[in-house]
Design an enzyme around this catalytic site. Structure first.
Site, PDB file in Angstrom:
ATOM      1  N   ASP A 166      48.437  39.022  30.892  1.00  0.00           N
ATOM      2  CA  ASP A 166      47.976  37.736  31.387  1.00  0.00           C
ATOM      3  C   ASP A 166      47.528  36.846  30.235  1.00  0.00           C
ATOM      4  O   ASP A 166      47.604  35.626  30.320  1.00  0.00           O
ATOM      5  CB  ASP A 166      46.822  37.936  32.378  1.00  0.00           C
ATOM      6  CG  ASP A 166      47.333  38.472  33.697  1.00  0.00           C
ATOM      7  OD1 ASP A 166      47.667  37.646  34.558  1.00  0.00           O
ATOM      8  OD2 ASP A 166      47.443  39.699  33.857  1.00  0.00           O
ATOM      9  N   LYS A 189      46.131  43.408  34.047  1.00  0.00           N
ATOM     10  CA  LYS A 189      45.549  43.973  35.265  1.00  0.00           C
ATOM     11  C   LYS A 189      44.751  45.238  34.955  1.00  0.00           C
ATOM     12  O   LYS A 189      45.103  46.011  34.063  1.00  0.00           O
ATOM     13  CB  LYS A 189      46.641  44.307  36.286  1.00  0.00           C
ATOM     14  CG  LYS A 189      47.495  43.113  36.677  1.00  0.00           C
ATOM     15  CD  LYS A 189      46.684  41.991  37.298  1.00  0.00           C
ATOM     16  CE  LYS A 189      47.515  40.803  37.677  1.00  0.00           C
ATOM     17  NZ  LYS A 189      47.643  39.787  36.649  1.00  0.00           N
TER      18      LYS A 189
END
Length: 160
Positions: free
Chosen positions: A30, A41
């Protein structure tokens, strides 16, 4: 796509690495600091630890736009906590087809529900992006993307 695959429970990865059944790990990202730390995650860090311990190459696939040119350390990135209900309840159909929410924990049980974790660059074999595959090191990242933090600004300027 005709690619052989097997669905496993989330924490089975480390066990499979111990058994020698994993050739390599590839995860997404991310956010990646310009020094190589990766935010992804929750659970990514544990996979990286297991991979390192079992000598399994651990790669992160990302678009170069994911690099964060302002932060040196992944631990400086604030990590979102989501609703406790995502951990303490489950919603689904019962045997009659009615949708129900059931408790998975005792009433009043608190839950920590972090959505991301930080994987330090030292645990990562390489970063894979559209510009090439590199070591997760500041010098390699800056060489790959010499425009650094100007990526977003340049693309915004071209659109105005």
């Amino acid at each position: 796509e005709g690619i052989a695959n097997t669905l496993i429970c989330d924490n089975t990865g480390g066990h499979l690495m111990q058994l020698g059944l994993v050739d390599m790990v590839i995860v997404g990202a991310d956010r990646v600091t310009h020094t190589g730390d990766v935010v992804n995650k929750i659970g990514t860090y544990l996979k990286a630890l297991a991979a390192k311990d079992n000598k399994v190459p651990f790669y992160v696939a990302l678009p170069s736009s994911t690099f964060d040119w302002k932060l040196d350390k992944g631990m400086d990135i604030p990590i979102e906590q989501r609703s406790e209900k995502e951990v303490t309840t489950l919603t689904g159909k019962d045997e009659e087809g009615a949708i129900r929410t059931v408790l998975l924990a005792g009433a009043g049980t608190k839950a920590a529900n972090y959505s991301f974790d930080v994987t330090p660059a030292r645990l990562i074999t390489g970063l894979i992006c559209e510009r090439g595959t590199i070591r997760p090191e500041r010098s390699a990242i800056h060489q790959l993307c010499p425009e650094g933090g100007d990526v977003e600004e340049k693309s915004l300027e071209n659109n105005t």
